[in-house]
Design a protein around this motif. Structure first.
Motif, mmCIF file in Angstrom:
data_model
loop_
_atom_site.group_PDB
_atom_site.id
_atom_site.type_symbol
_atom_site.label_atom_id
_atom_site.label_comp_id
_atom_site.label_asym_id
_atom_site.label_seq_id
_atom_site.Cartn_x
_atom_site.Cartn_y
_atom_site.Cartn_z
ATOM 1 N N ILE A 122 0.842 -1.184 0.000
ATOM 2 C CA ILE A 122 0.000 0.000 0.000
ATOM 3 C C ILE A 122 0.879 1.236 0.000
ATOM 4 C CG2 ILE A 122 -1.984 -1.068 1.121
ATOM 5 C CD1 ILE A 122 -1.038 0.192 3.753
ATOM 6 N N ALA A 123 0.334 2.331 -0.476
ATOM 7 C CA ALA A 123 1.095 3.573 -0.547
ATOM 8 C C ALA A 123 0.256 4.725 -0.030
ATOM 9 C CB ALA A 123 1.512 3.854 -1.984
ATOM 10 N N VAL A 124 0.914 5.621 0.702
ATOM 11 C CA VAL A 124 0.295 6.889 1.044
ATOM 12 C C VAL A 124 0.621 7.803 -0.126
ATOM 13 C CG1 VAL A 124 0.296 8.830 2.642
ATOM 14 C CG2 VAL A 124 0.570 6.511 3.503
ATOM 15 N N ALA A 125 -0.436 8.308 -0.782
ATOM 16 C CA ALA A 125 -0.238 9.037 -2.029
ATOM 17 C C ALA A 125 -1.089 10.297 -2.051
ATOM 18 C CB ALA A 125 -0.608 8.145 -3.204
ATOM 19 N N LYS A 126 -0.684 11.198 -2.920
ATOM 20 C CA LYS A 126 -1.410 12.446 -3.121
ATOM 21 C C LYS A 126 -1.878 12.481 -4.561
ATOM 22 C CE LYS A 126 -1.139 17.342 -2.279
ATOM 23 N NZ LYS A 126 -0.384 18.422 -1.645
ATOM 24 N N GLY A 127 -3.129 12.833 -4.787
ATOM 25 C CA GLY A 127 -3.684 12.858 -6.132
ATOM 26 C C GLY A 127 -2.989 13.865 -7.024
ATOM 27 N N LYS A 128 -2.730 13.465 -8.265
ATOM 28 C CA LYS A 128 -2.104 14.364 -9.239
ATOM 29 C C LYS A 128 -3.174 15.178 -9.950
ATOM 30 C CE LYS A 128 1.940 11.711 -10.756
ATOM 31 N NZ LYS A 128 2.529 11.069 -11.934
ATOM 32 N N LYS A 129 -2.804 16.367 -10.355
ATOM 33 C CA LYS A 129 -3.683 17.182 -11.194
ATOM 34 C C LYS A 129 -3.537 16.703 -12.628
ATOM 35 C CE LYS A 129 -4.651 20.211 -7.917
ATOM 36 N NZ LYS A 129 -5.732 19.860 -7.080
ATOM 37 N N GLU A 130 -4.471 17.097 -13.470
ATOM 38 C CA GLU A 130 -4.470 16.648 -14.869
ATOM 39 C C GLU A 130 -3.205 17.095 -15.600
ATOM 40 O OE1 GLU A 130 -5.883 14.270 -17.652
ATOM 41 O OE2 GLU A 130 -6.936 14.609 -15.783
ATOM 42 N N TYR A 131 -2.741 18.312 -15.333
ATOM 43 C CA TYR A 131 -1.547 18.796 -16.016
ATOM 44 C C TYR A 131 -0.293 18.057 -15.558
ATOM 45 C CZ TYR A 131 -1.159 21.788 -11.861
ATOM 46 O OH TYR A 131 -1.082 22.258 -10.577
ATOM 47 N N ASP A 132 -0.272 17.589 -14.302
ATOM 48 C CA ASP A 132 0.855 16.785 -13.822
ATOM 49 C C ASP A 132 0.912 15.454 -14.559
ATOM 50 O OD1 ASP A 132 1.737 18.659 -11.987
ATOM 51 O OD2 ASP A 132 0.496 17.844 -10.360
ATOM 52 N N LYS A 133 -0.257 14.862 -14.809
ATOM 53 C CA LYS A 133 -0.305 13.587 -15.536
ATOM 54 C C LYS A 133 0.193 13.776 -16.957
ATOM 55 C CE LYS A 133 -4.403 12.122 -13.031
ATOM 56 N NZ LYS A 133 -5.802 11.718 -13.173
ATOM 57 N N ARG A 134 -0.234 14.848 -17.609
ATOM 58 C CA ARG A 134 0.215 15.116 -18.986
ATOM 59 C C ARG A 134 1.719 15.364 -19.027
ATOM 60 N NH1 ARG A 134 -4.655 18.271 -19.393
ATOM 61 N NH2 ARG A 134 -3.436 20.133 -18.955
ATOM 62 N N HIS A 135 2.228 16.087 -18.029
ATOM 63 C CA HIS A 135 3.663 16.366 -17.975
ATOM 64 C C HIS A 135 4.470 15.077 -17.804
ATOM 65 C CE1 HIS A 135 7.328 18.592 -17.160
ATOM 66 N NE2 HIS A 135 7.494 17.855 -16.077
ATOM 67 N N ALA A 136 3.987 14.173 -16.943
ATOM 68 C CA ALA A 136 4.682 12.897 -16.723
ATOM 69 C C ALA A 136 4.676 12.057 -18.000
ATOM 70 C CB ALA A 136 4.030 12.121 -15.586
ATOM 71 N N LEU A 137 3.540 12.022 -18.714
ATOM 72 C CA LEU A 137 3.483 11.277 -19.974
ATOM 73 C C LEU A 137 4.434 11.863 -21.002
ATOM 74 C CD1 LEU A 137 -0.340 10.628 -20.374
ATOM 75 C CD2 LEU A 137 1.441 8.934 -20.030
ATOM 76 N N ARG A 138 4.473 13.183 -21.095
ATOM 77 C CA ARG A 138 5.350 13.853 -22.053
ATOM 78 C C ARG A 138 6.820 13.571 -21.735
ATOM 79 N NH1 ARG A 138 4.847 16.495 -26.924
ATOM 80 N NH2 ARG A 138 6.792 17.558 -27.246
ATOM 81 N N GLU A 139 7.166 13.622 -20.462
ATOM 82 C CA GLU A 139 8.539 13.352 -20.040
ATOM 83 C C GLU A 139 8.954 11.921 -20.385
ATOM 84 O OE1 GLU A 139 10.411 13.225 -15.714
ATOM 85 O OE2 GLU A 139 9.665 15.228 -16.262
ATOM 86 N N ARG A 140 8.054 10.963 -20.127
ATOM 87 C CA ARG A 140 8.331 9.567 -20.446
ATOM 88 C C ARG A 140 8.518 9.376 -21.953
ATOM 89 N NH1 ARG A 140 3.727 6.353 -18.746
ATOM 90 N NH2 ARG A 140 3.825 7.751 -16.969
ATOM 91 N N GLN A 141 7.676 10.034 -22.731
ATOM 92 C CA GLN A 141 7.765 9.931 -24.187
ATOM 93 C C GLN A 141 9.069 10.549 -24.694
ATOM 94 O OE1 GLN A 141 4.550 11.889 -26.129
ATOM 95 N NE2 GLN A 141 5.074 11.104 -28.152
ATOM 96 N N ASP A 142 9.478 11.700 -24.154
ATOM 97 C CA ASP A 142 10.734 12.331 -24.554
ATOM 98 C C ASP A 142 11.934 11.456 -24.219
ATOM 99 O OD1 ASP A 142 9.308 14.469 -25.509
ATOM 100 O OD2 ASP A 142 9.692 15.754 -23.751
ATOM 101 N N ASN A 143 11.920 10.833 -23.036
ATOM 102 C CA ASN A 143 13.018 9.938 -22.651
ATOM 103 C C ASN A 143 13.094 8.735 -23.581
ATOM 104 O OD1 ASN A 143 13.800 11.538 -20.535
ATOM 105 N ND2 ASN A 143 12.642 10.396 -19.004
ATOM 106 N N ARG A 144 11.941 8.187 -23.945
ATOM 107 C CA ARG A 144 11.897 7.044 -24.852
ATOM 108 C C ARG A 144 12.471 7.406 -26.225
ATOM 109 N NH1 ARG A 144 6.372 5.635 -24.870
ATOM 110 N NH2 ARG A 144 6.659 4.990 -22.727
ATOM 111 N N GLU A 145 12.103 8.586 -26.727
ATOM 112 C CA GLU A 145 12.621 9.036 -28.022
ATOM 113 C C GLU A 145 14.119 9.267 -27.969
ATOM 114 O OE1 GLU A 145 10.383 12.433 -29.222
ATOM 115 O OE2 GLU A 145 8.542 11.263 -29.516
ATOM 116 N N ALA A 146 14.614 9.830 -26.873
ATOM 117 C CA ALA A 146 16.054 10.073 -26.731
ATOM 118 C C ALA A 146 16.815 8.753 -26.701
ATOM 119 C CB ALA A 146 16.330 10.868 -25.460
ATOM 120 N N GLU A 147 16.302 7.776 -25.953
ATOM 121 C CA GLU A 147 16.952 6.460 -25.905
ATOM 122 C C GLU A 147 16.962 5.806 -27.281
ATOM 123 O OE1 GLU A 147 18.547 4.781 -23.496
ATOM 124 O OE2 GLU A 147 18.370 6.571 -22.232
ATOM 125 N N ARG A 148 15.864 5.937 -28.002
ATOM 126 C CA ARG A 148 15.768 5.371 -29.341
ATOM 127 C C ARG A 148 16.786 6.020 -30.282
ATOM 128 N NH1 ARG A 148 10.128 5.952 -30.510
ATOM 129 N NH2 ARG A 148 9.784 4.340 -28.981
#
Length: 158
Positions: A122-148
């Motif tokens: 289990i985890a004690v967690a804090k809810g993310k805002k919608e823009y935080d979720k989009r930022h995390a997805l964008r960051e993951r996608q940028d890292n994937r492209e850089a590795e590629r």
């Protein structure tokens, strides 16, 4: 019968890491009935709608779906019943202090067997805002492209 060792994953809540900012994690035991354990050993469970909350001074896991055991009789369990979590008193007080802050909740991350005993992370967690979720997805996608790009560059130089 040989004693089980190691960790066997039954279910994980991948969406929780997307929807919440995980601050602290704990490993807890579960109070289960026999048919629940058999259903879990078959690898059937869902943590998607799960959450944990205090009832008095004890912590309970709610909303977790463990389907009925197929070969069970009248002794079968209710699929979404409240299940008690087994934690040390120090851990319970720490979790209760962390969740008193605004916006914090307790979510299950994984359900697994560890040395033959059912455990939940289990985890004690804090809810993310919608823009935080989009930022995390964008960051993951940028890292994937850089590795590629790096790996294709290495293959081209060889």
């Amino acid at each position: 019968m040989a004693k089980e060792t190691g960790r066997k994953l039954v279910a994980s809540n991948r969406k929780a890491r997307h929807d919440y900012l995980v601050e602290d994690t704990f490993e807890a035991g579960l109070v289960l009935t026999g048919t629940e354990v058999k259903a879990l050993r078959m690898g059937r469970a869902s943590l998607v709608d799960g959450w944990a909350g205090f009832d008095g001074d004890e912590l309970y896991l709610e909303g977790v779906h463990i389907p009925e055991y197929l070969n069970g009789t009248w002794t079968n369990h209710a699929p979404r019943r409240k299940r008690k979590l087994l934690l040390h008193r120090k851990e319970l007080t720490r979790i209760s202090h962390l969740t008193r802050e605004s916006g914090h909740t307790i979510v299950p991350l994984a359900l697994y067997f560890k040395d033959g005993r059912a455990k939940v992370e289990i985890a004690v967690a804090k809810g993310k805002k919608e823009y935080d979720k989009r930022h995390a997805l964008r960051e993951r996608q940028d890292n994937r492209e850089a590795e590629r790009a790096i790996s294709s560059r290495r293959r081209g130089e060889d």
